[in-house]
Design a protein around this motif. Structure first.
Motif, PDB file in Angstrom:
ATOM      1  N   HIS A   1      86.271  65.168 -26.170  1.00 48.03           N
ATOM      2  CA  HIS A   1      85.859  65.587 -24.825  1.00 48.03           C
ATOM      3  C   HIS A   1      85.666  67.103 -24.813  1.00 48.03           C
TER       4      HIS A   1
ATOM      5  N   GLN B   1      93.079  59.043 -23.510  1.00 46.01           N
ATOM      6  CA  GLN B   1      92.117  60.143 -23.324  1.00 46.01           C
ATOM      7  C   GLN B   1      91.946  60.979 -24.586  1.00 46.01           C
TER       8      GLN B   1
ATOM      9  N   CYS C   1      82.733  61.830 -27.598  1.00 48.67           N
ATOM     10  CA  CYS C   1      81.948  62.637 -26.661  1.00 48.67           C
ATOM     11  C   CYS C   1      81.184  63.737 -27.397  1.00 48.67           C
TER      12      CYS C   1
ATOM     13  N   GLU D   1      77.797  63.825 -22.867  1.00 51.79           N
ATOM     14  CA  GLU D   1      78.330  64.518 -21.696  1.00 51.79           C
ATOM     15  C   GLU D   1      77.890  65.985 -21.718  1.00 51.79           C
TER      16      GLU D   1
ATOM     17  N   ASN E   1      87.657  58.440 -16.732  1.00 56.93           N
ATOM     18  CA  ASN E   1      88.524  59.399 -17.422  1.00 56.93           C
ATOM     19  C   ASN E   1      89.317  60.130 -16.350  1.00 56.93           C
TER      20      ASN E   1
ATOM     21  N   ILE F   1      89.205  57.907 -25.879  1.00 54.99           N
ATOM     22  CA  ILE F   1      88.216  58.994 -25.819  1.00 54.99           C
ATOM     23  C   ILE F   1      88.606  60.018 -26.889  1.00 54.99           C
TER      24      ILE F   1
END
Ligand code: PEP
Length: 257
Positions: free
Chosen positions: A97, A66, A128, A169, A9, A94
């Protein structure tokens, strides 16, 4: 057998010249390597997606976004839709996040909207989840992770394990140099797998890749990959350096799966 995913990332780092140099540095080595069950993914900033796809076309690297807009289309200046990403032929993005959740107030409901749009457009979300240090210290890790999973995946049909990845994460380990121990990561990965089993089914729980992210680097990735429920890394800082990224792929190739 689950793949081992080495996903970088890049956040808001690297300009055009840096991106070109990185691709040049990894392309020849990855072209000739048998990657077996290792799946390399790289998520640059939006302007460089198409360029990276071209530069890495002869390799097995998958270029990912992302993030994605929570809207399908319309007057949303600065946003990029799932359909746009799909038109580039992207396979992964992703979402959720912790930096998006913290700096852009993204709730589980917003992340869910994004997830549904990605899936509708044939893009696999890398979802995430993760707890803050205060939540961990208060003994709330399991509750936070389950709330995020339940919120982001509420009534979401997942047909197969290849439809989605989950990245655990812990917020306290991102960009801090402080990595979760293999055992700490494994404990949460097991919680996630058990939730998948109870919510979906045994096959999905067994086959869906669960990545770990939080200060992963060449020095600690082997220990993390040795954990039975950990299927790779979502890696920030260490993925910005071509030699370290390649080294982590090499270590993954030698790991158990
Ligand atoms: C991330 O960006 O998701 C991340 C885990 O960053 P870092 O590896 O730098 O902690």
């Amino acid at each position: 057998m689950r793949k081992i995913v080495i996903a970088g990332n890049w956040k808001m780092y690297k300009d055009l010249e840096d991106v070109r140099a990185f691709c040049k540095a990894i392309a020849s080595s990855l072209k000739t390597k048998d990657l077996g069950s290792v799946l390399p993914i790289l998520a640059p900033a939006y302007p460089f997606l198409a360029l990276m796809q071209r530069e890495l076309a002869d390799t097995l690297v998958k270029v990912a976004a992302q993030d994605v807009s929570a809207h399908a289309e319309g007057a949303f200046t600065g946003e990029v839709s799932a359909a746009m990403l799909s038109s580039l032929g992207l396979e992964y993005s992703i979402i959720g996040h912790s930096e998006r959740r913290a700096h852009h107030n993204e709730s589980n409901e917003i992340v869910r909207e994004k997830l549904l749009l990605l899936m509708d457009n044939g893009i696999k979300p890398i979802l995430c989840v993760g707890e803050t240090l205060a939540q961990r210290d208060a003994g709330e890790t399991q509750k936070v992770i389950l709330d995020q999973l339940e919120g982001c995946l509420r009534n979401v049909t997942i047909y197969g394990a290849e439809d989605i990845m989950i990245a655990y994460e812990p917020v306290w380990a991102i960009g801090t140099g402080r990595t979760a121990t293999g055992e700490q990561a494994q404990e949460v990965h097991r919680i996630i797998r058990t939730w998948l089993k109870n919510t979906y089914n045994d096959v999905l729980a067994d086959e869906l890749p669960i990545l770990y992210g939080g200060s992963v680097k060449p020095e600690n990735i082997a220990g993390l990959l040795a954990m039975p429920d950990l299927d790779g890394g979502l890696i920030g800082g260490a993925s910005l350096k071509a030699d370290q990224y390649l080294e982590m792929i090499d270590i993954a190739l030698k790991s158990r799966k």
